[in-house]
Design an enzyme around this catalytic site. Structure first.
Site, PDB file in Angstrom:
ATOM      1  N   TYR A 200      31.222  32.492  38.875  1.00 23.17           N
ATOM      2  CA  TYR A 200      29.861  32.844  38.661  1.00 23.17           C
ATOM      3  C   TYR A 200      29.451  32.407  37.421  1.00 23.17           C
ATOM      4  O   TYR A 200      29.865  32.249  36.469  1.00 23.17           O
ATOM      5  CB  TYR A 200      29.745  34.327  39.042  1.00 23.17           C
ATOM      6  CG  TYR A 200      29.952  35.351  38.023  1.00 23.17           C
ATOM      7  CD1 TYR A 200      29.144  35.767  37.137  1.00 23.17           C
ATOM      8  CD2 TYR A 200      31.103  35.678  37.713  1.00 23.17           C
ATOM      9  CE1 TYR A 200      29.062  36.583  36.270  1.00 23.17           C
ATOM     10  CE2 TYR A 200      31.459  36.583  36.546  1.00 23.17           C
ATOM     11  CZ  TYR A 200      30.396  37.032  35.839  1.00 23.17           C
ATOM     12  OH  TYR A 200      30.761  37.880  34.744  1.00 23.17           O
TER      13      TYR A 200
ATOM     14  N   ARG B  40      30.324  25.080  31.442  1.00 24.12           N
ATOM     15  CA  ARG B  40      31.292  26.240  31.714  1.00 24.12           C
ATOM     16  C   ARG B  40      31.487  26.542  33.440  1.00 24.12           C
ATOM     17  O   ARG B  40      32.563  26.854  33.782  1.00 24.12           O
ATOM     18  CB  ARG B  40      30.608  27.418  31.101  1.00 24.12           C
ATOM     19  CG  ARG B  40      31.915  28.707  31.086  1.00 24.12           C
ATOM     20  CD  ARG B  40      31.370  30.021  30.366  1.00 24.12           C
ATOM     21  NE  ARG B  40      30.248  30.638  31.034  1.00 24.12           N
ATOM     22  CZ  ARG B  40      29.737  31.478  30.487  1.00 24.12           C
ATOM     23  NH1 ARG B  40      30.100  32.197  29.412  1.00 24.12           N
ATOM     24  NH2 ARG B  40      28.705  32.121  31.137  1.00 24.12           N
TER      25      ARG B  40
ATOM     26  N   ARG C  73      42.060  34.320  56.969  1.00 20.48           N
ATOM     27  CA  ARG C  73      42.728  34.986  55.773  1.00 20.48           C
ATOM     28  C   ARG C  73      44.042  34.316  55.686  1.00 20.48           C
ATOM     29  O   ARG C  73      44.943  34.673  56.391  1.00 20.48           O
ATOM     30  CB  ARG C  73      42.645  36.406  55.849  1.00 20.48           C
ATOM     31  CG  ARG C  73      42.751  37.467  54.538  1.00 20.48           C
ATOM     32  CD  ARG C  73      42.671  38.682  54.629  1.00 20.48           C
ATOM     33  NE  ARG C  73      43.036  39.463  53.465  1.00 20.48           N
ATOM     34  CZ  ARG C  73      44.114  39.723  52.827  1.00 20.48           C
ATOM     35  NH1 ARG C  73      45.255  39.260  53.220  1.00 20.48           N
ATOM     36  NH2 ARG C  73      44.071  40.313  51.561  1.00 20.48           N
TER      37      ARG C  73
ATOM     38  N   HIS D  79      46.699  33.781  51.846  1.00 20.41           N
ATOM     39  CA  HIS D  79      46.610  33.680  50.359  1.00 20.41           C
ATOM     40  C   HIS D  79      46.575  32.332  50.038  1.00 20.41           C
ATOM     41  O   HIS D  79      46.002  31.885  49.011  1.00 20.41           O
ATOM     42  CB  HIS D  79      48.064  34.535  49.690  1.00 20.41           C
ATOM     43  CG  HIS D  79      47.711  35.958  49.736  1.00 20.41           C
ATOM     44  ND1 HIS D  79      48.019  36.583  50.881  1.00 20.41           N
ATOM     45  CD2 HIS D  79      47.457  36.861  48.941  1.00 20.41           C
ATOM     46  CE1 HIS D  79      47.660  37.938  50.819  1.00 20.41           C
ATOM     47  NE2 HIS D  79      47.533  38.066  49.369  1.00 20.41           N
TER      48      HIS D  79
ATOM     49  N   LYS E  26      35.311  32.116  34.211  1.00 20.05           N
ATOM     50  CA  LYS E  26      34.358  33.369  34.618  1.00 20.05           C
ATOM     51  C   LYS E  26      34.665  33.681  36.140  1.00 20.05           C
ATOM     52  O   LYS E  26      33.583  33.105  37.061  1.00 20.05           O
ATOM     53  CB  LYS E  26      33.015  32.820  34.275  1.00 20.05           C
ATOM     54  CG  LYS E  26      31.960  33.963  34.089  1.00 20.05           C
ATOM     55  CD  LYS E  26      30.555  33.497  33.478  1.00 20.05           C
ATOM     56  CE  LYS E  26      29.578  34.553  33.373  1.00 20.05           C
ATOM     57  NZ  LYS E  26      29.980  35.682  32.713  1.00 20.05           N
TER      58      LYS E  26
ATOM     59  N   GLU F  74      36.876  41.506  23.724  1.00 21.56           N
ATOM     60  CA  GLU F  74      35.457  41.565  24.068  1.00 21.56           C
ATOM     61  C   GLU F  74      34.810  42.844  24.889  1.00 21.56           C
ATOM     62  O   GLU F  74      35.721  43.622  25.318  1.00 21.56           O
ATOM     63  CB  GLU F  74      35.360  40.295  24.642  1.00 21.56           C
ATOM     64  CG  GLU F  74      36.064  40.348  26.086  1.00 21.56           C
ATOM     65  CD  GLU F  74      36.053  38.923  26.810  1.00 21.56           C
ATOM     66  OE1 GLU F  74      35.109  37.946  26.643  1.00 21.56           O
ATOM     67  OE2 GLU F  74      36.739  38.645  27.694  1.00 21.56           O
TER      68      GLU F  74
ATOM     69  N   LEU G  34      36.280  35.438  27.176  1.00 23.39           N
ATOM     70  CA  LEU G  34      35.257  34.243  27.378  1.00 23.39           C
ATOM     71  C   LEU G  34      34.605  33.524  26.367  1.00 23.39           C
ATOM     72  O   LEU G  34      34.104  34.407  25.587  1.00 23.39           O
ATOM     73  CB  LEU G  34      34.486  34.768  28.512  1.00 23.39           C
ATOM     74  CG  LEU G  34      33.451  33.967  29.215  1.00 23.39           C
ATOM     75  CD1 LEU G  34      34.178  33.200  30.236  1.00 23.39           C
ATOM     76  CD2 LEU G  34      32.343  34.752  29.932  1.00 23.39           C
TER      77      LEU G  34
END
Length: 287
Positions: A33, A52, A100, A102, A149, A182, A207
């Site tokens: 995101y 990014r 579903r 993995h 992120k 952070e 990050l």
């Protein structure tokens, strides 16, 4: 006016926006995101946020949901439809919808894209800047790839909740050596006894914040020296100033950490100067 969201090709009322129950972001946190500030009708540092995003997608081997130009069009349209001139937009890209399992879904499975926008309360932000915020420290318990992120933010959620329960607004992760990493949703800076700005290097373990990166450019004309060098919790307690940076808040001064007063207990002048100069230096893209 009702809010509007963009979900996989359609602009829909925010209250009716939905994704499939087998979207991999929902089931595996298999997505990334970005959050970007909007100020005075301009998107702040859009190019760096999309750069990014590109890196995060490549690191997780997720394809772009559309071209960069098309995504910018969608972002602008969502902001226009929500009449956001001061606020933020949030975008999320996941590996898409598949039964579903993995392992990655079949080649050609389209990524999912969601874009939302909202206005922010300038009075709340101004109050935090004027009074400063409190923070706590918490042990690092996140996965090793925090440079991506990712939407997998459960440790950050728990850290922020603990901060709230203790009357603070941010939680700061600390590694096993007692060195600051952070915040749960911010990068952390200190001003040491020599007036030098210090922040942990972003090569590994944190990050690479967009606001953090732009601040490097902001500091130069202000005559501020920056060192990308790790610092301990004790050094943070003893700092002249501590502040945290993020796209939606720019630069919040921290006046208390773990119940200890930082500096004189009031927001410092360096954080204020950075905040005041930031918008003039940052990239501005007209909505």
């Amino acid at each position: 006016m009702p809010r509007i969201a963009y979900v996989n090709g359609a602009y829909v009322p925010h209250s009716e926006a939905a994704i499939h129950i087998e979207d991999r972001g929902y089931q595996f946190a298999d997505g990334v995101y970005e959050v970007c500030e909007v100020r005075h009708g301009f998107i702040v540092d859009l190019s760096r946020h999309l750069d990014r995003l590109d890196r995060s997608l490549r690191e997780l081997r997720i394809g772009w949901p559309m071209s960069r130009a098309a995504l910018i069009h969608v972002i602008r349209e969502v902001l226009r439809r929500n009449r956001v001139r001061n606020g933020l937009f949030y975008l999320q890209v996941t590996r898409g919808v598949a039964r579903r399992d993995h392992v990655f879904p079949a080649k050609g499975t389209p990524p999912s894209l969601v874009v939302t926008a909202k206005r922010t309360d300038a009075a709340v932000i101004a109050k935090k800047n004027a009074e400063g915020i409190a923070a706590i420290t918490v042990p690092e318990n996140r996965w090793d790839r925090v440079d991506i992120k990712s939407v997998g933010l459960l440790p950050n959620v728990l850290a922020r909740q603990k901060a709230k329960e203790l009357g603070a607004q941010e939680a700061i992760f600390v590694d096993t050596d007692g060195m600051v990493k952070e915040g749960a949703a911010t990068n952390v800076w200190i001003v040491d006894g020599n007036g030098t700005l210090r922040t942990r290097p972003a090569e590994h373990g944190i990050l690479r914040g967009i606001t953090r990166t732009t601040l490097m450019n902001v500091a130069k004309p202000l005559g501020l020296k920056i060192e990308e060098r790790a610092f301990s919790v004790e050094e943070m307690y003893a700092a002249r100033e501590v502040f945290v940076t993020a796209a939606t808040s720019v630069c919040f001064p921290v006046v208390s950490i773990d119940g200890r007063t930082i500096g004189n207990g009031h927001p410092g002048s360096i954080a204020q100067n950075i905040r005041e100069a930031f918008f003039d230096i940052a990239e501005k893209t007209l909505i």
